[in-house]
Design a protein around this motif. Structure first.
Motif, PDB file in Angstrom:
ATOM      1  N   ILE A  63      -5.312  -5.458  -3.356  1.00  0.00           N
ATOM      2  CA  ILE A  63      -4.308  -6.125  -4.183  1.00  0.00           C
ATOM      3  C   ILE A  63      -3.077  -5.231  -4.369  1.00  0.00           C
ATOM      4  CG2 ILE A  63      -3.821  -7.069  -6.477  1.00  0.00           C
ATOM      5  CD1 ILE A  63      -6.779  -7.897  -6.613  1.00  0.00           C
ATOM      6  N   VAL A  64      -3.317  -3.951  -4.713  1.00  0.00           N
ATOM      7  CA  VAL A  64      -2.215  -3.016  -4.939  1.00  0.00           C
ATOM      8  C   VAL A  64      -1.413  -2.806  -3.655  1.00  0.00           C
ATOM      9  CG1 VAL A  64      -1.634  -0.620  -5.495  1.00  0.00           C
ATOM     10  CG2 VAL A  64      -3.314  -1.851  -6.869  1.00  0.00           C
ATOM     11  N   ALA A  65      -2.116  -2.592  -2.534  1.00  0.00           N
ATOM     12  CA  ALA A  65      -1.422  -2.367  -1.252  1.00  0.00           C
ATOM     13  C   ALA A  65      -0.619  -3.593  -0.830  1.00  0.00           C
ATOM     14  CB  ALA A  65      -2.441  -2.006  -0.173  1.00  0.00           C
ATOM     15  N   SER A  66      -1.141  -4.786  -1.082  1.00  0.00           N
ATOM     16  CA  SER A  66      -0.416  -6.020  -0.737  1.00  0.00           C
ATOM     17  C   SER A  66       0.862  -6.147  -1.557  1.00  0.00           C
ATOM     18  CB  SER A  66      -1.312  -7.242  -0.977  1.00  0.00           C
ATOM     19  OG  SER A  66      -2.470  -7.184  -0.186  1.00  0.00           O
ATOM     20  N   LEU A  67       0.772  -5.835  -2.846  1.00  0.00           N
ATOM     21  CA  LEU A  67       1.949  -5.927  -3.709  1.00  0.00           C
ATOM     22  C   LEU A  67       2.993  -4.879  -3.341  1.00  0.00           C
ATOM     23  CD1 LEU A  67       0.188  -6.576  -7.145  1.00  0.00           C
ATOM     24  CD2 LEU A  67       1.441  -8.218  -5.747  1.00  0.00           C
ATOM     25  N   ARG A  68       2.529  -3.695  -2.963  1.00  0.00           N
ATOM     26  CA  ARG A  68       3.464  -2.648  -2.552  1.00  0.00           C
ATOM     27  C   ARG A  68       4.243  -3.051  -1.302  1.00  0.00           C
ATOM     28  NH1 ARG A  68       0.470   3.273  -3.038  1.00  0.00           N
ATOM     29  NH2 ARG A  68       0.901   3.615  -5.271  1.00  0.00           N
ATOM     30  N   LYS A  69       3.593  -3.863  -0.445  1.00  0.00           N
ATOM     31  CA  LYS A  69       4.202  -4.244   0.831  1.00  0.00           C
ATOM     32  C   LYS A  69       4.585  -5.726   0.864  1.00  0.00           C
ATOM     33  CE  LYS A  69       1.517  -0.780   3.390  1.00  0.00           C
ATOM     34  NZ  LYS A  69       0.518  -0.539   4.454  1.00  0.00           N
ATOM     35  N   PHE A  70       4.946  -6.266  -0.295  1.00  0.00           N
ATOM     36  CA  PHE A  70       5.208  -7.705  -0.348  1.00  0.00           C
ATOM     37  C   PHE A  70       6.391  -8.114   0.529  1.00  0.00           C
ATOM     38  CE2 PHE A  70       8.121  -6.110  -3.498  1.00  0.00           C
ATOM     39  CZ  PHE A  70       9.204  -6.981  -3.496  1.00  0.00           C
ATOM     40  N   GLN A  71       7.263  -7.178   0.861  1.00  0.00           N
ATOM     41  CA  GLN A  71       8.402  -7.494   1.721  1.00  0.00           C
ATOM     42  C   GLN A  71       8.129  -7.223   3.200  1.00  0.00           C
ATOM     43  OE1 GLN A  71      11.538  -5.162  -0.156  1.00  0.00           O
ATOM     44  NE2 GLN A  71      12.333  -6.998  -1.180  1.00  0.00           N
ATOM     45  N   VAL A  72       6.975  -6.660   3.502  1.00  0.00           N
ATOM     46  CA  VAL A  72       6.635  -6.329   4.885  1.00  0.00           C
ATOM     47  C   VAL A  72       6.167  -7.583   5.622  1.00  0.00           C
ATOM     48  CG1 VAL A  72       5.060  -5.011   6.362  1.00  0.00           C
ATOM     49  CG2 VAL A  72       6.026  -3.958   4.296  1.00  0.00           C
ATOM     50  N   GLU A  73       6.615  -7.757   6.853  1.00  0.00           N
ATOM     51  CA  GLU A  73       6.195  -8.889   7.675  1.00  0.00           C
ATOM     52  C   GLU A  73       4.866  -8.576   8.359  1.00  0.00           C
ATOM     53  OE1 GLU A  73       7.518 -11.863   8.076  1.00  0.00           O
ATOM     54  OE2 GLU A  73       9.152 -11.444   6.650  1.00  0.00           O
TER      55      GLU A  73
END
Length: 488
Positions: free
Chosen positions: A223-233
């Protein structure tokens, strides 16, 4: 392997798509000890739960609503504490030692509860009219023992079914079929209530699934890693997502999970960025494996089925509360002088389960298999749905009986009678139908949550299925309190 290849015909995920080397398993040789342990624990639990509402009402002098709420709150807690037991089993202790350790707590709670109901000074004193006057200390000792049992349940309940199912290897076709049958006989053993040798756990071999670290930590990391990379494609080629190079996942003894296209936002956690490459060593709070991401997805996919279990558990909890109080007002005589306690009718629920489990396993499954072509007769979701429908009929029968009982009271002015002239055995159908619904819903739910769980999260998923019983009891508590406020 194509993503669609990992789904079974009923839409659930087949985690056997990436099997590990065949492991040594206990098969049916280990199961008698496992089933016996669960059988003993359930014998103790239901021995308390069945008549608890009457004990609270008459021995601890509590009002109906207070007694009902205390029963449902305790029952609910018994199905919340498995979350703690599952966490310890999956992360640190393993299922075997979790069962062993929490069994000691359970026995200590049982001892304290027994003393509170029998030892002089701890047992409430009653007058000639059987009105009891418990002291604050006596009530406190009783509830301490009661909730120690709830804590002990938390370590046993989520681990025993998973531990038993672990005795069958998914990569072996014969053992895989036996595992489906195991869940039927597991629930059968709960209702038999037979006691086996006192040292059953000593003879069970160490668990096949080693502790793999905290599953809750792994979920939070995704969850944390996904939120950190929310702008990553997320790359179109899913082979570019991060995964360990080993044949097994990062959790020792667990199989890797193949990528699925659903809930794709969480795939961002497995995307390697230039920052991850610069740091060299992997920071699990920034970069997660595909398997780790799929573990979270599998938990999320279970939630809709988990929610349906809450309603059934609310129905099931009525057997230990409202059904008992309804029975208290009816004719308890079997013969002219012999009476039975109203709580004893829960025996018919147990008889129903004992009757329906072999019928389901030996007759219904082979018959249904001819039409569905499914190895288990019905899919797990179909089995759960059938049980939910049956439970509706159980409540219709119970509600109809209550309307007839109230009409008799009004028509004959039986308001002052302690027991109206209506046999308590009119309650038998509602108990028997609930027992039938259990065989479909509870066993189907138990098997579904085990099968859909990643290897390193099976205790957690079993505990998650048990929380439906907790929330069902708490839902019953809220409904009861609301009805009480409406009456006053």
């Amino acid at each position: 392997m194509a993503e669609e290849d990992i789904y079974t015909k009923d839409g659930t995920i087949d985690f056997r798509s990436n099997p590990a080397v065949k492991k040594e398993t206990g098969t049916w040789k280990a199961c008698p000890y496992i089933l016996g342990n669960e059988c003993c624990e359930r014998l103790a639990y239901y021995g308390i739960n069945t008549n608890l509402v009457n004990y609270l009402k008459f021995q601890l002098n509590q009002r109906n609503v207070v007694a009902i709420n205390n029963v449902t709150n305790w029952s609910g807690t018994c199905y919340v504490t498995p979350l703690l037991g599952a966490f310890l089993a999956d992360a640190y202790l393993g299922r075997y030692w979790t069962i062993a350790g929490f069994s000691i707590i359970y026995v200590f709670g049982m001892t304290l509860l027994t003393l509170s109901a029998s030892a002089h000074g701890l047992k409430p004193l009653c007058d000639g009219q059987n009105v009891c006057y418990p002291t604050g200390l006596q009530t406190a000792v009783f509830f301490v023992g009661l909730y120690l049992i709830a804590l002990g349940t938390g370590g046993i309940k989520p681990c025993v079914s998973s531990f038993g199912a672990d005795q069958f290897d998914d990569s072996d076709e014969t053992e895989r079929k036996s595992k489906s049958s195991f869940f039927n006989w597991f629930y059968f053993s709960i209702n038999i209530g037979a006691l086996l040798a006192s040292s059953v756990l000593v003879w069970v071999q160490p668990t096949n699934q080693k502790p793999g670290g905290s599953p809750l930590t792994r979920i939070c990391q995704v969850i944390v890693a996904s939120l950190r990379k929310f702008q990553v494609e997320v790359p179109a080629d899913k082979c570019l997502l991060y995964e360990t190079a080993d044949s097994e996942s990062a959790v020792t003894g667990s199989r890797k999970l193949d990528h699925t296209k659903h809930l794709s936002f969480f795939d961002k956690a497995a995307v390697e960025t230039h920052i991850d490459a610069i740091k060299g060593s992997v920071d699990s709070w920034r970069l997660c494996t595909v398997t780790q991401v799929e573990e979270l997805k599998s938990i999320i996919r279970l939630l809709p089925i988990w929610a349906t279990g809450i309603v059934f558990s609310a129905v099931y909890s009525q057997m230990g509360t409202l059904f008992v109080l309804q029975g208290n007002t009816m004719d308890l005589h079997i013969t002219g002088s012999f009476q039975i306690p109203s709580a004893s009718l829960s025996l018919f629920d147990t008889i129903s389960v004992i009757f329906w489990v072999p019928i389901y396993d030996r007759l219904i499954v082979p018959f249904a298999r001819k039409f569905t072509g499914h190895k288990s007769g019905f899919t797990q979701l179909q089995r759960i749905a059938i049980g939910l429908v049956i439970s509706i009929f159980a409540m219709l029968v119970a509600g109809t009986l209550e309307l007839l009982r109230l009409r008799m009271v009004r028509e004959h002015n039986y308001y002052e009678l302690k027991h109206i002239p209506m046999s308590i055995f009119w309650q038998v159908p509602q108990y028997f139908i609930i027992g039938c619904a259990e065989v479909f819903t509870f066993i189907g739910q138990l098997e579904f949550f085990y099968e859909q769980a990643p290897d390193a999260m099976r205790s957690l998923c079993s505990a998650l299925s048990l929380t439906t019983a907790a929330l069902g009891n708490y839902l019953s508590t809220l409904a009861c309190q609301r009805c009480y406020r409406c009456e006053h």
